[in-house]
Design a protein around this motif. Structure first.
Motif, PDB file in Angstrom:
ATOM      1  N   PHE A 119     122.503 -27.308  63.574  1.00 28.48           N
ATOM      2  CA  PHE A 119     123.550 -26.757  62.701  1.00 28.48           C
ATOM      3  C   PHE A 119     124.925 -27.251  63.138  1.00 28.48           C
ATOM      4  CE2 PHE A 119     126.874 -23.593  62.154  1.00 28.48           C
ATOM      5  CZ  PHE A 119     126.898 -23.464  60.761  1.00 28.48           C
ATOM      6  N   HIS A 120     125.212 -27.140  64.428  1.00 34.95           N
ATOM      7  CA  HIS A 120     126.538 -27.527  64.922  1.00 34.95           C
ATOM      8  C   HIS A 120     126.737 -29.044  64.823  1.00 34.95           C
ATOM      9  CE1 HIS A 120     127.927 -23.599  66.019  1.00 34.95           C
ATOM     10  NE2 HIS A 120     126.767 -23.352  66.603  1.00 34.95           N
ATOM     11  N   ARG A 121     125.709 -29.804  65.073  1.00 34.45           N
ATOM     12  CA  ARG A 121     125.830 -31.258  64.942  1.00 34.45           C
ATOM     13  C   ARG A 121     126.096 -31.637  63.478  1.00 34.45           C
ATOM     14  NH1 ARG A 121     122.361 -36.117  67.360  1.00 34.45           N
ATOM     15  NH2 ARG A 121     123.261 -37.721  66.061  1.00 34.45           N
ATOM     16  N   ASN A 122     125.351 -31.041  62.559  1.00 28.97           N
ATOM     17  CA  ASN A 122     125.523 -31.355  61.138  1.00 28.97           C
ATOM     18  C   ASN A 122     126.835 -30.809  60.573  1.00 28.97           C
ATOM     19  OD1 ASN A 122     123.105 -32.738  61.042  1.00 28.97           O
ATOM     20  ND2 ASN A 122     121.934 -30.914  60.528  1.00 28.97           N
ATOM     21  N   SER A 123     127.425 -29.835  61.256  1.00 29.82           N
ATOM     22  CA  SER A 123     128.717 -29.278  60.824  1.00 29.82           C
ATOM     23  C   SER A 123     129.884 -30.067  61.390  1.00 29.82           C
ATOM     24  CB  SER A 123     128.837 -27.819  61.272  1.00 29.82           C
ATOM     25  OG  SER A 123     127.842 -27.047  60.658  1.00 29.82           O
ATOM     26  N   GLY A 124     129.593 -31.098  62.179  1.00 28.17           N
ATOM     27  CA  GLY A 124     130.654 -31.916  62.756  1.00 28.17           C
ATOM     28  C   GLY A 124     131.224 -31.379  64.046  1.00 28.17           C
ATOM     29  N   ALA A 125     130.613 -30.352  64.616  1.00 28.06           N
ATOM     30  CA  ALA A 125     131.073 -29.777  65.877  1.00 28.06           C
ATOM     31  C   ALA A 125     129.899 -29.731  66.857  1.00 28.06           C
ATOM     32  CB  ALA A 125     131.650 -28.380  65.646  1.00 28.06           C
ATOM     33  N   PRO A 126     129.407 -30.916  67.279  1.00 25.88           N
ATOM     34  CA  PRO A 126     128.219 -30.914  68.142  1.00 25.88           C
ATOM     35  C   PRO A 126     128.440 -30.132  69.438  1.00 25.88           C
ATOM     36  CG  PRO A 126     129.174 -33.126  67.985  1.00 25.88           C
ATOM     37  CD  PRO A 126     129.947 -32.238  67.063  1.00 25.88           C
ATOM     38  N   ARG A 127     127.440 -29.396  69.790  1.00 28.40           N
ATOM     39  CA  ARG A 127     127.469 -28.613  71.031  1.00 28.40           C
ATOM     40  C   ARG A 127     126.208 -28.931  71.813  1.00 28.40           C
ATOM     41  NH1 ARG A 127     129.565 -22.718  68.935  1.00 28.40           N
ATOM     42  NH2 ARG A 127     131.467 -23.506  67.989  1.00 28.40           N
ATOM     43  N   SER A 128     126.300 -28.865  73.127  1.00 30.04           N
ATOM     44  CA  SER A 128     125.131 -29.181  73.941  1.00 30.04           C
ATOM     45  C   SER A 128     124.856 -28.133  75.014  1.00 30.04           C
ATOM     46  CB  SER A 128     125.299 -30.553  74.611  1.00 30.04           C
ATOM     47  OG  SER A 128     126.465 -30.544  75.427  1.00 30.04           O
ATOM     48  N   ARG A 129     125.681 -27.123  75.117  1.00 32.14           N
ATOM     49  CA  ARG A 129     125.477 -26.072  76.114  1.00 32.14           C
ATOM     50  C   ARG A 129     124.672 -24.927  75.520  1.00 32.14           C
ATOM     51  NH1 ARG A 129     130.936 -25.145  79.587  1.00 32.14           N
ATOM     52  NH2 ARG A 129     130.715 -27.032  80.813  1.00 32.14           N
ATOM     53  N   ILE A 130     123.802 -24.363  76.341  1.00 32.47           N
ATOM     54  CA  ILE A 130     122.975 -23.231  75.932  1.00 32.47           C
ATOM     55  C   ILE A 130     123.146 -22.143  76.981  1.00 32.47           C
ATOM     56  CG2 ILE A 130     120.620 -22.439  75.523  1.00 32.47           C
ATOM     57  CD1 ILE A 130     120.003 -25.429  74.806  1.00 32.47           C
ATOM     58  N   VAL A 131     123.474 -20.946  76.557  1.00 34.20           N
ATOM     59  CA  VAL A 131     123.652 -19.829  77.474  1.00 34.20           C
ATOM     60  C   VAL A 131     122.323 -19.093  77.603  1.00 34.20           C
ATOM     61  CG1 VAL A 131     124.863 -17.651  77.882  1.00 34.20           C
ATOM     62  CG2 VAL A 131     126.073 -19.586  76.835  1.00 34.20           C
ATOM     63  N   VAL A 132     121.902 -18.824  78.825  1.00 37.28           N
ATOM     64  CA  VAL A 132     120.658 -18.098  79.074  1.00 37.28           C
ATOM     65  C   VAL A 132     120.906 -16.979  80.074  1.00 37.28           C
ATOM     66  CG1 VAL A 132     119.215 -20.119  78.620  1.00 37.28           C
ATOM     67  CG2 VAL A 132     119.924 -19.624  80.951  1.00 37.28           C
ATOM     68  N   MET A 133     120.000 -16.049  80.105  1.00 38.31           N
ATOM     69  CA  MET A 133     120.075 -14.973  81.085  1.00 38.31           C
ATOM     70  C   MET A 133     119.324 -15.427  82.332  1.00 38.31           C
ATOM     71  SD  MET A 133     119.392 -11.802  78.494  1.00 38.31           S
ATOM     72  CE  MET A 133     119.287 -10.603  79.797  1.00 38.31           C
ATOM     73  N   GLU A 134     119.995 -15.419  83.467  1.00 47.31           N
ATOM     74  CA  GLU A 134     119.405 -15.875  84.711  1.00 47.31           C
ATOM     75  C   GLU A 134     118.210 -14.990  85.105  1.00 47.31           C
ATOM     76  OE1 GLU A 134     120.916 -17.302  89.120  1.00 47.31           O
ATOM     77  OE2 GLU A 134     122.193 -16.021  87.926  1.00 47.31           O
ATOM     78  N   HIS A 135     117.160 -15.617  85.620  1.00 50.15           N
ATOM     79  CA  HIS A 135     115.940 -14.948  86.094  1.00 50.15           C
ATOM     80  C   HIS A 135     115.182 -14.237  84.979  1.00 50.15           C
ATOM     81  CE1 HIS A 135     117.266 -15.946  90.095  1.00 50.15           C
ATOM     82  NE2 HIS A 135     118.344 -15.201  89.963  1.00 50.15           N
ATOM     83  N   SER A 136     115.358 -14.678  83.761  1.00 51.55           N
ATOM     84  CA  SER A 136     114.625 -14.062  82.665  1.00 51.55           C
ATOM     85  C   SER A 136     113.641 -15.069  82.093  1.00 51.55           C
ATOM     86  CB  SER A 136     115.570 -13.577  81.580  1.00 51.55           C
ATOM     87  OG  SER A 136     116.326 -14.649  81.077  1.00 51.55           O
ATOM     88  N   TYR A 137     112.695 -14.585  81.339  1.00 54.40           N
ATOM     89  CA  TYR A 137     111.658 -15.442  80.761  1.00 54.40           C
ATOM     90  C   TYR A 137     111.997 -15.716  79.317  1.00 54.40           C
ATOM     91  CZ  TYR A 137     107.124 -17.011  79.084  1.00 54.40           C
ATOM     92  OH  TYR A 137     106.120 -17.731  78.519  1.00 54.40           O
ATOM     93  N   HIS A 138     112.098 -16.989  78.971  1.00 49.80           N
ATOM     94  CA  HIS A 138     112.418 -17.384  77.600  1.00 49.80           C
ATOM     95  C   HIS A 138     111.260 -18.107  76.939  1.00 49.80           C
ATOM     96  CE1 HIS A 138     116.288 -17.041  79.724  1.00 49.80           C
ATOM     97  NE2 HIS A 138     116.662 -16.435  78.595  1.00 49.80           N
ATOM     98  N   GLY A 139     110.187 -18.354  77.663  1.00 50.49           N
ATOM     99  CA  GLY A 139     109.039 -19.057  77.123  1.00 50.49           C
ATOM    100  C   GLY A 139     108.630 -20.224  78.002  1.00 50.49           C
ATOM    101  N   ASP A 140     107.616 -20.952  77.584  1.00 46.92           N
ATOM    102  CA  ASP A 140     107.111 -22.041  78.419  1.00 46.92           C
ATOM    103  C   ASP A 140     107.146 -23.408  77.741  1.00 46.92           C
ATOM    104  OD1 ASP A 140     105.065 -21.676  76.643  1.00 46.92           O
ATOM    105  OD2 ASP A 140     103.602 -21.031  78.126  1.00 46.92           O
ATOM    106  N   THR A 141     108.002 -23.546  76.725  1.00 43.14           N
ATOM    107  CA  THR A 141     108.235 -24.875  76.157  1.00 43.14           C
ATOM    108  C   THR A 141     109.424 -25.487  76.894  1.00 43.14           C
ATOM    109  OG1 THR A 141     109.675 -23.964  74.462  1.00 43.14           O
ATOM    110  CG2 THR A 141     107.347 -24.231  73.884  1.00 43.14           C
ATOM    111  N   ILE A 142     109.663 -26.780  76.735  1.00 45.62           N
ATOM    112  CA  ILE A 142     110.682 -27.462  77.545  1.00 45.62           C
ATOM    113  C   ILE A 142     112.076 -26.887  77.353  1.00 45.62           C
ATOM    114  CG2 ILE A 142     111.100 -29.344  75.904  1.00 45.62           C
ATOM    115  CD1 ILE A 142     110.958 -29.690  79.728  1.00 45.62           C
TER     116      ILE A 142
END
Length: 145
Positions: A119-142
């Protein structure tokens, strides 16, 4: 059987003993081929709400597979999914007009990351940072790891 050919997630294969082979499930329990019943305290991740082999769910699956089993959404669709998606959109806040069906929490988070970055790339404002909660489980995909 000697060493299992199955790659078991979250397992150190070099040091862990072979996992027990489960031959039956019911409610909150799994049963080994030796007849030992084990309380499935993590509910095999995906059956926590209703337990294993809930009769109403088994019957609904049996009934549904009389006409459909699996239909890929890459260029195809089917009426039950269309009805469910429409009902979910009707319940969602305005402007949430699409439903993505996923097979697990990991892939749903993975797709959400791809959608947000796209969405951000197609809107002309590419972003590459992702905020996560430390020591939490978000899944097992890359992306989720």
């Amino acid at each position: 059987m000697s060493r299992s050919a199955v790659w078991h997630p979250f397992t150190q294969h070099a040091t862990e003993p072979a996992p027990p082979t489960i031959v039956r499930t019911e409610g909150a329990y799994v049963e080994t081929r030796e007849g030992k019943r084990i309380l499935d305290a993590i509910s095999s991740w995906w059956v926590i709400t209703h337990g294993h082999r809930h009769p109403k769910i088994v019957e609904a699956i049996r009934e549904a597979t009389e006409t459909l089993d699996q239909v890929i959404f890459a260029g195809l669709s089917h009426e039950p999914a269309e009805r469910l998606a429409s009902a979910l959109v009707d319940m969602a806040p305005a402007s949430l007009d699409w439903v993505f069906f996923s097979d697990s929490g990991s892939t749903s988070v993975e797709v959400a990351l791809k959608m947000a970055l796209g969405f951000h790339r197609n809107s002309g404002a590419p972003r590459s940072r992702i905020v996560v909660m430390e020591h939490s489980y978000h899944g097992d995909t890359i992306g989720t790891m």
